[in-house]
Enzyme design. Structure first.
Site, mmCIF file in Angstrom:
data_model
loop_
_atom_site.group_PDB
_atom_site.id
_atom_site.type_symbol
_atom_site.label_atom_id
_atom_site.label_comp_id
_atom_site.label_asym_id
_atom_site.label_seq_id
_atom_site.Cartn_x
_atom_site.Cartn_y
_atom_site.Cartn_z
ATOM 1 N N LYS A 94 22.439 -18.610 12.574
ATOM 2 C CA LYS A 94 22.255 -18.910 13.992
ATOM 3 C C LYS A 94 23.624 -18.841 14.650
ATOM 4 C CE LYS A 94 18.847 -20.638 16.691
ATOM 5 N NZ LYS A 94 17.413 -20.396 16.676
ATOM 6 N N GLY A 194 8.994 -29.549 28.223
ATOM 7 C CA GLY A 194 9.778 -28.313 28.315
ATOM 8 C C GLY A 194 8.856 -27.128 28.499
ATOM 9 N N GLY A 196 9.620 -23.924 29.342
ATOM 10 C CA GLY A 196 10.421 -22.698 29.463
ATOM 11 C C GLY A 196 9.635 -21.519 28.922
ATOM 12 N N HIS A 197 10.330 -20.585 28.283
ATOM 13 C CA HIS A 197 9.688 -19.363 27.785
ATOM 14 C C HIS A 197 8.502 -19.683 26.868
ATOM 15 C CE1 HIS A 197 13.717 -17.656 28.788
ATOM 16 N NE2 HIS A 197 12.961 -16.679 29.211
ATOM 17 N N VAL A 198 8.713 -20.572 25.901
ATOM 18 C CA VAL A 198 7.645 -20.877 24.941
ATOM 19 C C VAL A 198 6.659 -21.881 25.537
ATOM 20 C CG1 VAL A 198 7.107 -21.706 22.627
ATOM 21 C CG2 VAL A 198 9.253 -20.507 23.030
HETATM 22 P P1 NAD Z 1 13.853 -22.166 27.357
HETATM 23 O O1 NAD Z 1 15.295 -22.369 27.641
HETATM 24 O O2 NAD Z 1 13.168 -21.004 27.959
HETATM 25 O O3 NAD Z 1 13.029 -23.463 27.783
HETATM 26 C C1 NAD Z 1 13.447 -24.766 27.527
HETATM 27 C C2 NAD Z 1 12.914 -25.604 28.672
HETATM 28 O O4 NAD Z 1 13.143 -26.966 28.353
HETATM 29 C C3 NAD Z 1 13.608 -25.322 30.002
HETATM 30 O O5 NAD Z 1 12.633 -25.136 31.007
HETATM 31 C C4 NAD Z 1 14.455 -26.579 30.235
HETATM 32 O O6 NAD Z 1 14.604 -26.892 31.608
HETATM 33 C C5 NAD Z 1 13.626 -27.622 29.516
HETATM 34 N N1 NAD Z 1 14.355 -28.808 29.101
HETATM 35 C C6 NAD Z 1 15.608 -28.912 28.584
HETATM 36 N N2 NAD Z 1 15.897 -30.193 28.317
HETATM 37 C C7 NAD Z 1 14.794 -30.909 28.650
HETATM 38 C C8 NAD Z 1 14.453 -32.282 28.594
HETATM 39 N N3 NAD Z 1 15.325 -33.193 28.146
HETATM 40 N N4 NAD Z 1 13.229 -32.672 29.016
HETATM 41 C C9 NAD Z 1 12.350 -31.751 29.478
HETATM 42 N N5 NAD Z 1 12.611 -30.445 29.554
HETATM 43 C C10 NAD Z 1 13.815 -30.026 29.152
HETATM 44 O O7 NAD Z 1 13.715 -22.164 25.767
HETATM 45 P P2 NAD Z 1 12.506 -21.597 24.904
HETATM 46 O O8 NAD Z 1 12.837 -20.224 24.479
HETATM 47 O O9 NAD Z 1 11.226 -21.892 25.608
HETATM 48 O O10 NAD Z 1 12.626 -22.520 23.598
HETATM 49 C C11 NAD Z 1 12.198 -23.865 23.623
HETATM 50 C C12 NAD Z 1 12.472 -24.508 22.266
HETATM 51 O O11 NAD Z 1 11.782 -23.776 21.249
HETATM 52 C C13 NAD Z 1 13.948 -24.497 21.852
HETATM 53 O O12 NAD Z 1 14.222 -25.654 21.104
HETATM 54 C C14 NAD Z 1 14.047 -23.264 20.952
HETATM 55 O O13 NAD Z 1 15.103 -23.362 20.022
HETATM 56 C C15 NAD Z 1 12.712 -23.321 20.263
HETATM 57 N N6 NAD Z 1 12.264 -22.027 19.765
HETATM 58 C C16 NAD Z 1 12.120 -20.975 20.615
HETATM 59 C C17 NAD Z 1 11.695 -19.750 20.115
HETATM 60 C C18 NAD Z 1 11.495 -18.577 21.017
HETATM 61 O O14 NAD Z 1 10.859 -17.589 20.590
HETATM 62 N N7 NAD Z 1 11.963 -18.612 22.257
HETATM 63 C C19 NAD Z 1 11.400 -19.604 18.753
HETATM 64 C C20 NAD Z 1 11.533 -20.715 17.915
HETATM 65 C C21 NAD Z 1 11.974 -21.921 18.435
#
Ligand code: NAD
Length: 368
Positions: A94, A194, A196-198
């Site tokens: 990572k 949260g 976001g993307h996921v």
């Molecule tokens: P992202 O940055 O698109 O979304 C994260 C969201 O969480 C954002 O909208 C942010 O504003 C919000 N956030 C941050 N701190 C917060 C809090 N304290 N309370 C509430 N909301 C909060 O990220 P993502 O790609 O959606 O990933 C989310 C999680 O999943 C991360 O931990 C990432 O490591 C994990 N993950 C993602 C993927 C992937 O394919 N994108 C794969 C495996 C794991």
């Protein structure tokens, strides 16, 4: 094997790298610095027994460099077990870039980061994580082939987040089947932290299934938009861990399952995308089991993203991506069963099976 979330103050007292609580025999840690672009990054290669270390790059405004180091140590270790439990022939790595992705990310900085990745000659292969977009990986691709998660137009597998969400959804259904007797989530109260993307893609799956979805995010604009789009409720209470829900889906940052939150939790199932949800995997995994809360291990159910980007290396297509991701449902049930039979937590069960695979591969490699 003990990964623990440590505060900035505690971290300062420890030896910089090998003395970190999160250090778990990582093979290589690379500090990357470039004055001109302002790049400060750390690449962590935890284990390469199963293959080159694959894992995303996170850009985050860390409070200090200790926090960034701790994060990359924990995240890269998580990738080793995630890929092993998923049956992928890759190791765990990572990277973290220190800075604000909204204001400090530039194409020059991403290219410079790509040059550092390239200097490792394929021992580490990157992809997107929090703070990164598919287009950033396209920029990295300009200077190195050791990058995945590039856009479909450029021959990549595209944004991994929807596949990650699909895997989380299936892992959640498997956990629900065990805990509630049915994997149908219709009518179940689910809190998604949260969006976001996921998180947003997960909300989509959940609302289509008829779950009662409540969402929370620190980004208010996004929160209102997603609430409107899916007709989801916004959490308005003072403390989200006390929310009266059946399922809690952490989809923001890690370590939300800790001493304080677990005491308050009313949810009976935890299944979310965030990496490293357990602040201390031994103590807090056990606390959840003792409280009768079923925890679907994060590194198992959020593997859809790595399955998606690994397709670029293994040259498999969408059909195989989907079938490997769908397998998360069965693996989750198997892990729950293993945990019950071996009187351990689900997290330990998943770790044990993954570690056994790594050990077996190491023996094979040594014979060659
Ligand atoms: P992202 O940055 O698109 O979304 C994260 C969201 O969480 C954002 O909208 C942010 O504003 C919000 N956030 C941050 N701190 C917060 C809090 N304290 N309370 C509430 N909301 C909060 O990220 P993502 O790609 O959606 O990933 C989310 C999680 O999943 C991360 O931990 C990432 O490591 C994990 N993950 C993602 C993927 C992937 O394919 N994108 C794969 C495996 C794991």
């Amino acid at each position: 094997m003990n990964a623990t979330f440590t505060s900035g103050k505690e971290l300062e007292k420890m030896d910089p790298v090998f003395g970190q609580l999160s250090f778990d025999n990582h093979e290589q840690i690379v500090f990357c610095n470039d004055k001109d672009t302002g790049l400060k990054a750390i690449i962590g290669i935890h284990n390469s027994v199963m293959g080159p270390a694959l894992g995303g790059t996170r850009m985050w405004n860390y409070a200090n460099e200790w926090e960034a180091l701790n994060d990359v140590l924990r995240l890269s270790r998580g990738m080793t077990f995630k890929s092993a439990i998923t049956g992928l022939n890759i190791g765990g790595g990572k990277a973290v870039i220190i800075g604000d992705a909204k204001t400090q990310k530039t194409p020059e900085l991403m290219r410079k980061f790509g040059e550092f990745v390239h200097s490792l000659s394929g021992r580490y292969i990157t992809a997107e994580d929090v703070g990164m977009e598919t287009k950033d990986m396209d920029t990295v691709r300009e200077v190195t082939p050791y990058v995945t998660g590039i856009s479909e137009e450029k021959g990549g597998s595209g944004n991994p987040s929807p596949i990650t969400a699909y895997g989380v959804f299936l892992g959640m259904k498997a956990a629900a089947k065990h805990q509630f007797g049915s994997d149908v989530l219709e009518g179940k109260k689910v809190l998604v932290q949260g969006i976001g993307h996921v998180g947003e893609a997960l909300v989509d799956y959940l609302t289509k299934e008829g779950a009662q979805v409540t969402i929370t995010d620190i980004n208010e604009e996004r929160l209102y938009n997603v609430a409107q789009k899916y007709n989801a409720s916004i959490y308005t209470g003072l403390d989200l861990y006390t929310a009266d829900v059946d399922i809690y889906a952490p989809c923001a940052m890690g370590a939300t399952l800790n001493e304080e939150s677990i005491h308050k939790l009313k949810a009976k199932v935890i299944a979310g995308a965030a990496n490293n949800q357990l602040a201390n995997e031994t103590i807090h995994g056990k606390m959840l089991t003792e409280k009768g809360i079923l925890y679907a291990p994060d590194f198992l159910i959020n593997a859809g993203g790595i399955i998606n980007v690994y397709a670029e290396l293994a040259h498999y297509g969408k059909a195989e991506i989907m079938s490997k991701t769908e397998n998360i449902y069965n693996t989750t049930l198997e892990i729950i069963d293993f945990a019950e039979k071996n009187n351990c937590t689900t997290h330990q069960a998943a770790l044990t099976i993954a570690q056994n695979r790594i050990d077996a591969r190491k023996l094979e490699n040594n014979k060659l």
